[in-house]
Scaffold this active site. Sequence first.
Site, mmCIF file in Angstrom:
data_model
loop_
_atom_site.group_PDB
_atom_site.id
_atom_site.type_symbol
_atom_site.label_atom_id
_atom_site.label_comp_id
_atom_site.label_asym_id
_atom_site.label_seq_id
_atom_site.Cartn_x
_atom_site.Cartn_y
_atom_site.Cartn_z
ATOM 1 C CE LYS A 35 -0.416 -0.289 5.024
ATOM 2 N NZ LYS A 35 -1.280 -0.784 6.113
ATOM 3 N NE ARG A 130 -6.963 0.359 11.100
ATOM 4 C CZ ARG A 130 -5.699 0.215 10.704
ATOM 5 N NH1 ARG A 130 -4.819 1.173 10.917
ATOM 6 N NH2 ARG A 130 -5.303 -0.891 10.104
ATOM 7 C CE1 TYR A 253 15.016 31.316 7.169
ATOM 8 C CE2 TYR A 253 15.044 28.989 6.621
ATOM 9 C CZ TYR A 253 14.981 30.315 6.228
ATOM 10 O OH TYR A 253 14.897 30.627 4.901
ATOM 11 C CG MET A 301 11.626 24.053 1.003
ATOM 12 S SD MET A 301 10.826 25.215 -0.090
ATOM 13 C CE MET A 301 9.469 25.778 0.899
HETATM 14 C C1 LIG Z 1 -0.602 -1.875 6.718
HETATM 15 C C2 LIG Z 1 -1.215 -3.135 7.148
HETATM 16 C C3 LIG Z 1 -0.413 -4.246 7.411
HETATM 17 C C4 LIG Z 1 1.095 -4.198 7.401
HETATM 18 O O1 LIG Z 1 1.536 -3.618 8.592
HETATM 19 P P1 LIG Z 1 3.108 -3.503 8.909
HETATM 20 O O2 LIG Z 1 3.139 -2.992 10.293
HETATM 21 O O3 LIG Z 1 3.638 -2.516 7.935
HETATM 22 O O4 LIG Z 1 3.671 -4.846 8.729
HETATM 23 C C5 LIG Z 1 -1.040 -5.429 7.717
HETATM 24 N N1 LIG Z 1 -2.384 -5.521 7.776
HETATM 25 C C6 LIG Z 1 -3.184 -4.457 7.555
HETATM 26 C C7 LIG Z 1 -4.660 -4.609 7.650
HETATM 27 C C8 LIG Z 1 -2.634 -3.228 7.233
HETATM 28 O O5 LIG Z 1 -3.424 -2.180 7.013
#
Ligand SMILES: *Cc1c(COP(=O)(O)O)cnc(C)c1O
Length: 361
Positions: A35, A130, A253, A301
């Site tokens: 993802k 969730r 800064y 930046m």
């Molecule tokens: C992102 C995600 C993972 C992976 O989690 P990591 O901590 O990056 O291994 C696994 N299951 C779900 C449902 C996720 O959203």
Amino acid sequence: MPRPIEALIHTDALAHNLARARAAAPDARLWVVVKANAYGHGLERVYEPLRAADGFALLDLDEASRLRELGWRGPVLLLEGAFEPRDLELCSRLNLWHVVHCEAQIDWLGRHKTHQGHRVFLKMNSGMNRLGFTPTALRSAWARLNALPQVDEISLVSHFSDADGPRGIAHQVAVFDTATRDLPGERSLANSAAILRHPGLKADWVRAGILTYGSAPDFPEHDLAHWGLQPAMTLRARIIGTQQLQPGDTVGYASRFTADRPMRIGVVSCGYADGYPRLCGTGTPVLVDGVRSGTVGRVSMDMLAVDLSPVPQAGLGSEVTLWGRGPRQSVLAIDEVARAAGTIGYELMCALAQRVPVTVV
Ligand SMILES: *Cc1c(COP(=O)(O)O)cnc(C)c1O
């Protein structure tokens, strides 16, 4: 000459880390989680080294299409399932497996016209609160899905809230096991932290995300070396200027740093517009020519400053590793930099800026 900053994606590290996940969960099939554009690494860049996985898990339908365009014919799992009814058309067309976490998604599936039975992963909320059905709602959701001609196979999935910490996973595993005891189907549990820290966990599918990219899910309790992982992303730049400071001189800064002794600093071609966190204060670790030093003053930046005291020979053009692999086998874990910014490695890798050129090595 282009501005001297670049990110490297290390294919050998990705393959190595994937093998580590396999070794930690030898009896399970392995989703590699890609993802967020493969946690900022680029889906197309990680695809080849990660093809050894059993499947790819993600949540963006566009990314799922890109995987199919790359030629991946194996399992693809949409971790949040459909966002609207017509997403199911793409699931049918591209043979995407999808999570079902709420009643509305079951309604949509029931109205979906398809000749191809879907494989769904029914999501249980075992305590994370969730996504997913509560233990009491799970059974009727399963029965509803089971009655749908659109559904070919039902698997079960849940997600841990505390796999990386002291609370652990036992309470959620107990809830999950009790609620699913007499339900058939494959089980998918375990993110990276659970894979590494709870190797006894039984699951048909595990979901390796962050560990694949070379960040320790439970840093600072354990680091990369402890888990035998390698950084998959390097961010590096060069020194484009130097300054000799006298006691009382300030840097950057808001004059956040004041020299208490004569010292030389290097000005580095990397700033927060490259994805380096502005919240990193003085002393955030960096490698200069492979030697560990620290930042001084505020990140701006396009630039940041580093202390050259530990590397007197460094100067204009010297290589500065912001995270990842440096020269001569040196390594700076992204987790250390993230910690200095009060965050986690995930956020830094995902935030690598568009303007940074990326090279696959
Ligand atoms: C992102 C995600 C993972 C992976 O989690 P990591 O901590 O990056 O291994 C696994 N299951 C779900 C449902 C996720 O959203």
